[in-house]
Design a protein around this motif. Structure first.
Motif, short mmCIF file in Angstrom:
data_model
loop_
_atom_site.label_atom_id
_atom_site.label_comp_id
_atom_site.label_asym_id
_atom_site.label_seq_id
_atom_site.Cartn_x
_atom_site.Cartn_y
_atom_site.Cartn_z
N ASN A 48 28.81 49.87 48.22
CA ASN A 48 28.62 49.29 46.89
C ASN A 48 29.69 49.75 45.93
OD1 ASN A 48 26.25 47.98 47.69
ND2 ASN A 48 25.01 49.80 47.27
N GLY A 49 30.01 48.88 44.97
CA GLY A 49 30.99 49.23 43.94
C GLY A 49 30.33 49.31 42.58
N ALA A 50 31.15 49.17 41.54
CA ALA A 50 30.65 49.10 40.17
C ALA A 50 30.62 47.64 39.75
CB ALA A 50 31.54 49.92 39.24
N TYR A 51 29.63 47.26 38.98
CA TYR A 51 29.42 45.85 38.67
C TYR A 51 29.31 45.62 37.17
CZ TYR A 51 28.19 45.85 43.62
OH TYR A 51 28.23 46.01 44.98
N LEU A 52 29.88 44.52 36.73
CA LEU A 52 29.71 44.03 35.36
C LEU A 52 29.13 42.63 35.48
CD1 LEU A 52 30.21 44.36 32.29
CD2 LEU A 52 32.48 43.37 32.65
N ASN A 53 27.88 42.45 35.10
CA ASN A 53 27.16 41.21 35.35
C ASN A 53 26.99 40.39 34.08
OD1 ASN A 53 26.64 41.68 38.15
ND2 ASN A 53 25.03 43.11 37.58
N PHE A 54 27.31 39.09 34.17
CA PHE A 54 27.02 38.14 33.11
C PHE A 54 25.97 37.16 33.64
CE2 PHE A 54 31.32 39.56 32.32
CZ PHE A 54 31.40 39.68 30.95
N ALA A 55 25.04 36.77 32.81
CA ALA A 55 24.01 35.82 33.22
C ALA A 55 23.72 34.87 32.07
CB ALA A 55 22.73 36.54 33.66
N LYS A 56 23.27 33.66 32.41
CA LYS A 56 22.95 32.66 31.39
C LYS A 56 21.67 31.92 31.76
CE LYS A 56 23.15 29.23 28.39
NZ LYS A 56 22.76 29.41 26.97
#
Length: 352
Positions: A127-135
């Motif tokens: 696993n890595g680091a995540y930046l999540n966008f959601a709509k």
């Protein structure tokens, strides 16, 4: 009232009547003693009035001592009355038309560290680091009303100060819904835009969707670039029962167009039929008619490429480099062929 309840309901109350920005403050101070017994003010948490109106708006301010603040620690972050979390600055700066719920401001000539965000994944796994966008289209947190076609799911804006403000963007990257959505069906596209010299807002330069790469404002599926590939192949010289020598080919594919280079050093041939080069890395589009007269090898007509001619021309041809001649009847024959070296450059369209 019990002692435990009294501690739980502990209240700091500033009884000064005022509506000033930063007034009505109540402060919790954290102190400690150094090795020599000196008392140090380490940090403070302050609640105070936000703005100058006669209202109940408040800020919650966090202050830390950088080692030279004495008894007055410096503000490190605050939560303002709009629930915005501001780090490094006490006022929400409008950038690209947004007053952000989270804003980080670095100050000082070399303080790029103060305006840098790092997300570190440090687990012993894949696993890595995540930046999540959601709509979603619900007005309630925690629910998932479906998004609609062309909704913006997330956008990264890059803005430069123009001497007045940070309202204008130099570039942005936008993720959008690319069609109707359904359960486990969420088509999307990425749009890359930059601002031209003399302009104040961005223009779309590149789109990536399910069809491939599209340039500018073009949205046509047929115009998408969906493939790029480079490689080698072994061409086949047909029309002979035996061929000896070296046959080499390399290609570059861009979308449906395949650009080929073929090198042949033929040392021996046994003729059996019309000369043809086959063995192409991708199947040619058979709907394109065969054309003649596109180029010559010595005094022959154009080379037949799998029944279709899509080439640009010939190169590295020696005086005796032709493989066949055109006879008086106009048919291709092997009656007058010669061995030798041939180089061919051409392009053709694929079936898909």
């Amino acid at each position: 009232m019990s002692r435990a309840r009294d501690l739980a309901d502990r209240v700091l109350h500033n009884r000064t009547h005022e509506d000033t920005d930063g007034g009505r403050e109540s402060i919790v101070t954290f102190k400690g003693e150094q090795s020599g017994g000196e008392i140090s003010t380490l940090a403070q948490i302050q609640a105070s009035h936000d703005g100058t109106a006669d209202d109940q708006k408040s800020d919650l301010i966090f202050k830390t001592n950088d080692g030279s603040d004495g008894a007055s620690p410096t503000e490190a972050a605050r939560i303002d009355s709009q629930s915005n979390f501001l780090i490094g600055h006490s006022d929400n700066t409008n950038v690209a038309g947004h007053e952000a719920a989270l804003q980080i401001v670095g100050q000082g000539t070399a303080d790029y560290h103060g305006s840098t965000v790092s997300i570190v994944g440090n687990a012993n796994n894949s696993n890595g680091a995540y930046l999540n966008f959601a709509k979603g289209r619900s007005n309630t947190a925690g629910t998932a009303t479906a998004a609609a076609a062309d909704d913006t799911v997330g956008q990264i804006n890059f803005s430069a100060a123009d001497g007045t403000d940070f309202a204008n963007r130099v570039a942005n990257i936008t993720a959008q819904v690319n069609g109707g959505v359904a359960n486990n069906d969420t088509p999307g596209r990425l749009v890359f835009a930059t601002t031209s010299d003399g302009a104040g807002d961005v223009t779309t330069r590149l789109r990536i969707d399910e069809h491939g790469i599209k340039f500018g404002s073009d949205t046509a599926a047929a115009n998408a670039l969906n493939d790029y590939e480079e490689g080698t192949f072994t061409p086949v010289l047909s029309g002979y029962t035996s061929v000896t020598g070296t046959l080499e080919g390399k290609y570059t594919r861009i979308g449906r167009m395949v650009f080929c280079e073929v090198y042949m050093n033929i040392t021996g041939l046994t003729y059996s039929g019309n000369t043809r080069i086959t063995g192409w890395p991708f199947t040619p589009d058979g709907t394109i008619n065969n054309h003649t007269g596109q180029g010559t090898i010595a005094n022959s007509t154009a080379l037949n490429v799998d029944g279709h001619l899509y080439y640009f021309g010939f190169y590295a041809k020696t005086a005796n480099a032709y493989l066949y001649n055109k006879d008086s009847g106009g048919a291709l024959s092997g009656n007058n062929y010669q061995v030798g070296t041939l180089g061919v450059k051409f392009a053709y369209a694929t079936e898909d």
